[in-house]
Structure formats: C-alpha cells, structure tokens
Design a protein around this motif. Structure first.
Motif: not given
Length: 608
Positions: A93-97
């Motif tokens: 989820q954090r990488m998608a940002r």
C-alpha cells in the motif's frame, strides 16, 4: 524449507530482493522533485526493513546485531505468517503512493525491485501455498536443526565478545525447545493433510541428528563459546556462564534433539512419501511451478528448462572431448569419466593438499582482481573445511557471509569428507564460485555499501546470486587460471554440473525421475564422484527449483556481456560492466537486463 520458518539458508530478510553494491555514492537528483521523491522512497524502504527486522529471528545478526529471541520463539507458527502478511500488505500500500516517474534511475531500480519482491511474496503467502509449504518446516539440506548448531557455535553468526553477549545468546539458545515444538506441530499438520516430505529426506535428518547427539554436550557446538572466553570476562563470571551453558545443553538442547529424532523416526517417517519428486506430493505441481519462478525470477515451463539443460549438456560435452584428448586419453568420454573418478592422480591424498590448493588459487585471484574490478571487498575471506558433524551431508563447498563492518570474515567452506571422491581438478573453479570473485565479492561489496536501501544490501535471489557466482568461474579464463588442462577440465566439469541441474531438477520434480535415475544421469554425463552426485541429487530433492537459478542466471549475464561488447566495441570496459552488474543489488533478471540496456544506450558511462 518452509517459507514461514523464519530461517532460510542464506538468512536473508523476508522482505527483500537484491544483494549487491552501488559502487559509487548516490548522486543528488538533478531536480528538487526527484530528490524529494528519492528521499520518500528511501525512507519507506528503511521503514520496511526495520519492520522486517522486528519479525526476523536473525534479521540483524548478519550485520553484527543481536538475535530477536521473541521472534525466534514464534518460528514455524501461524502468528509469524500473519505478521509477514501484515507487513506485505502495508508495504504494498505504501509503495503505491510513490511516484516512480519522479525518481532518479537508480531509485527506479529500487522501486521496481521492491514492488516485484512484494508481489512475489504475496503469491507465496497465499493460504493454499502456505498449506503446502508451512507444514514442511525444514529438511536435511541446510535444515534448521543443523544450521542452529552452526549459528550458535563460537565463530558462527552470533557475537561472543562481552558478558552481555553471552547472557543474551544463552536466552536465544534456551528458546530452542519451543521452536522445535512449533516445528513438530507443523509436521503433524502435514501428516493430517497428506503433505509430507520424502522418506529419503526424513532418513537423512535422523542421521544428522544422530551425528549431533554423538558428540557429548561439553564438546558440542552449543558449549563451544564457554570453552573459549574472551579475556575481558572475569574468571568467576566465566565459571558461572560455563555452568549455565553446559546445563542448557545437557538439560534442554540434547533432550529436544532426542524428542525431535523420536518424532521423525516413529511418527513422521512411516507417513513420509516414497517418491522423491515434489510432483508426487499433494499440490506438488503448484509448488514446483512457483519454485521455478521464485528461483529463476522468470516464468519458465519445466519442459523448456529441461530442453535447455539437454542442449547445454551436449555443448559442454563437445568441449570436454577436446580437453580429454589434450590430456592424452584416447578412449570415449564416458570411459574418461571413469578414469577421472578412479585414478589417484586426480584426487587429494590428504586434507592439507586440498587446503594448500585453495590457498594457491586465492593468491592468484588476489593478484588478478584489479584487472577486472574497480572495487574489492574490505571484508576478509577465510578458507576452512566443513566441521566434522556437517561434512557428510554438504556439497563440495559453500560460502558464509561476513559482517558488514568486516569484523566477522566471509568464509569459504570446502568439503574434505571422503577424499577419494574429491577432485584436485575442481579447486580453481570452486574457489572462484564460492570465494572470490564469486559470492564473497558480490555479498561483501553489497553489505559494505551504505548508500543502498537495506533490502538491496542484504537480500538476494538465486538467479542473480548463483548466476553471478557461476559467471565468476568464467573469469578464470581471462585470469589465466585454466591454462592447465586439468583445471580447464575442472571448470568444464563444474559447468556440466550446472547444466545437468536443469535436466535433473526438472526430471525429478516434473517427470517422475527416481533418485537412482538422477544419480545415474549425473555420473554418466560428468566425471563427478559418487558421493558428490548423491549429495547433489539429494539436495535437489530437498529444495525443488533452487538448482535452476545457477545456469539461468549465468547464461543471462554472459549474454548481456556479449550484447554490451558488440554495442560498445572499444568503449567496453570489463570493470565498468562489472560495476553495472554488481551496482544495484541482486536484481531480477529482467530488471538487470533493462539496466544494462540503459548503460549501453549511454555509451558505457554510468548513469544516475
């Protein structure tokens, strides 16, 4: 080994991918936005690494840190798997940002690598895969029951420098019974679901435990640290610690090993499967398909890999035939294999003969390395034989990484068990692979570079790590180390081993080959000895797909080298090429190729 074990052969962290070095400090981004996005990514990757360390029993130990006793106690449990899943979801989820187009090219490689790793881990953490994997927590090849003894012994991965180290490590060792209880519970789940190891691997585990139990506790790896105290610890404290370590070994460790042995012999072995191939196991075809992708980083079918192996075997045999003639043997190649196996001239007479041979090659490589590499590791490399309790079940050699600060050296282990089955012809190529410039260069340079995110410093995938080491063997030609026809034969024989692995691994796990058929194939197509062939085949049985990474990775690096030489012509510099190959971690092969293509497009000049 089971994915959820918290214990794997290289003890790489769970969330990670590469294992190499950015050979120059990271340059500041040209634009403020890129610099900001690079910083955001690096902070996130650092956060992922820290969270991974909190889950790993030995997440920090390889870097000179201390073992995580609580995480160790959770090994082989559902709670550990749930924690890994939680980290995987959070990190994805954090990488998608992160905005990839705002990253510098080097950080785009980090981004692509981490995202690919997370996707692969998501697949491996699926409930259906866990049900096939977690219930087989370890086996005879590099299994936890053996590796634990090596880890806690003096000179292993744990620090024994201060009294605090001794007390902390004692707590770690004392947790061993709980971990074995967790593992036995997992094995029992597999019995209930019909997902079990082969009888061969179980019998080997029992034999390994017998070898450990044959040593009295006071002479075992578990008490080795109290037989060699640092002078800084007062004598009265030494006596206290010695009593505690000996008590834990006698009262907890040895009874636990006896309990594990009894379980394996009396309860698990009767339920183990007779067939050795993973495809004979319930869900085994799914396991093997995933294993091929995991270990090669490519989506390859078993049949395509098998055919590639047959092609490589034929090519190498044609070279072997030429060397056989140069050595003066006029009979057929298969007769020469038998001659190599039986003639005393090709085998060491003493352990010292092996040791001196490896030392001589090490000196020659040290002298040649500056011609091929801009950077050499700071970490020392030591050459040691396997300990007696391990050597029977080990391959011809292996590498244990040193610590990033260089205080613990890297170690090239060689096998001196059954000397008539060892070969003097293989000394050069084995050292180049396991020692320098193979595993020692790649792993040490990676760890020593602080500009890379941790997962690139400490992680790894087989296709790159083993592909690099096999490629490193080929550098012996340009170093002049294969001018001796016997050493040339040795490197061909080792290359043949990696080619045969493509055939045998797929034969065992996709075509229903027996253990005996696999051994016969290896003996019939190479000059390797019976002990080596047996150990190799039993390793492939225990670790499906792992052996495929060597040849797939090496062929890729060799192809990229030819591509760069053809495109750059006189501008091609082997040291610059090696900088690029080693410069961004143990990349998946598709990501590595994209990087080399960019380097070629830039005219062979490093890009940031």
């Amino acid at each position: 080994m089971g994915l959820n074990s918290g214990w794997n052969l290289s003890r790489r962290r769970f969330v990670g991918g590469g294992a190499a070095l950015a050979l120059a400090p990271m340059l500041p981004a040209a634009a403020g936005a890129a610099d900001s996005e690079d910083a955001r990514l690096m902070a996130l990757l650092q956060d992922i690494a820290a969270r991974g360390d909190a889950l790993e029993p030995l997440g920090l130990v390889d870097r000179g840190g201390v073992p995580n006793v609580e995480a160790f106690r959770r090994s082989f449990t559902s709670a550990q798997i749930d924690a890994y899943r939680g980290l995987n979801r959070w990190a994805t989820q954090r990488m998608a940002r992160i905005k990839r187009d705002r990253l510098t090219s080097e950080r785009q490689i980090s981004f692509d690598s981490m995202l690919a790793d997370l996707r692969s881990q998501t697949d491996r953490l699926r409930p259906d895969i866990i049900a096939l994997d977690a219930v087989r927590p370890f086996n005879h090849f590099g299994g936890f029951h053996v590796e634990f003894a090596s880890t806690v012994s003096k000179g292993g991965e744990l620090n024994y420098n201060t009294e605090a180290d001794y007390r902390r490590n004692l707590d770690f060792i004392a947790a061993f019974p709980q971990v074995i209880a967790n593992a036995i519970a997992r094995f029992r789940e597999g019995i209930a679901s019909g997902v079990v190891e082969s009888r061969m691997t179980v019998a080997n585990m029992i034999a390994q435990i017998d070898a450990l139990l044959a040593e009295p506790p006071g002479a075992s790896p578990f008490t080795s640290a109290v037989r060699d105290f640092p002078a800084s610890i007062p004598a009265e404290r030494q006596a206290e610690l010695a009593a505690q370590y000996n008590a834990v070994a006698s009262d907890r460790i040895y009874p636990t090993y006896r309990k594990l042995r009894a379980f394996l012999a009396d309860e698990y072995l009767p339920e183990a499967r007779e067939a050795v191939g993973i495809s004979a196991m319930k869900g085994g075809t799914t396991v093997y398909t995933l294993a091929i992708e995991q270990h090669t980083t490519l989506r390859l079918g078993a049949e395509a890999v098998h055919q590639l192996g047959l092609s490589e075997v034929a090519r190498i045999q044609s070279e072997m035939d030429k060397v056989k003639t140069a050595i003066g043997f006029t009979g057929p190649l298969r007769a020469f294999f038998d001659y190599i196996r039986t003639s005393p001239r090709f085998h060491p007479k003493t352990r010292d003969e092996l040791a001196s041979g490896f030392a001589a090659v090490a000196r020659a490589v040290d002298a040649q390395a500056p011609r091929f590499f801009n950077h050499m590791p700071r970490t020392r490399l030591e050459i040691r034989p396997y300990p007696a309790y391990r050597e029977k079940y080990e391959a011809g050699g292996s590498y244990n990484q040193g610590s990033p600060d260089g205080r613990r050296p890297g170690v090239f282990f060689y096998n001196a068990y059954d000397l008539p089955s060892r070969f003097l012809t293989g000394i050069t190529t084995l050292y180049l692979h396991e020692g320098a410039p193979g595993h020692h260069f790649q792993i040490s340079l990676a760890q020593e570079n602080e500009s890379l995110p941790d997962f690139q410093r400490y992680g790894g995938n087989n296709a790159y790590v083993e592909g690099w080491a096999l490629y490193a063997e080929t550098l012996g030609f340009d170093m002049g180390l294969y001018k001796d026809p016997l050493q040339y034969w040795g490197t061909l024989d080792d290359e043949m081993l990696r080619a045969m692995r493509l055939v045998v691994d797929t034969g065992l796990h996709a075509k229903g080959w027996t253990r005996e058929a696999a051994i016969a194939y290896m003996l019939g197509n190479s000059g390797m000895g019976q002990s080596d062939a047996t150990a190799e085949v039993e390793r492939y049985i225990a670790w499906p797909g792992q052996a495929l990474g060597y040849k797939i990775g090496a062929l890729t690096i060799q192809r990229l080298k030819r591509k760069a030489q053809a495109a750059l012509g006189g501008r091609f510099d082997i040291r610059g090429f090696h900088d690029q190959i080693l410069g961004s971690g143990a990349l998946r092969l598709s990501i590595l190729e994209a990087k080399i293509d960019r380097w070629i497009a830039a005219g062979g000049v490093a890009i940031s």
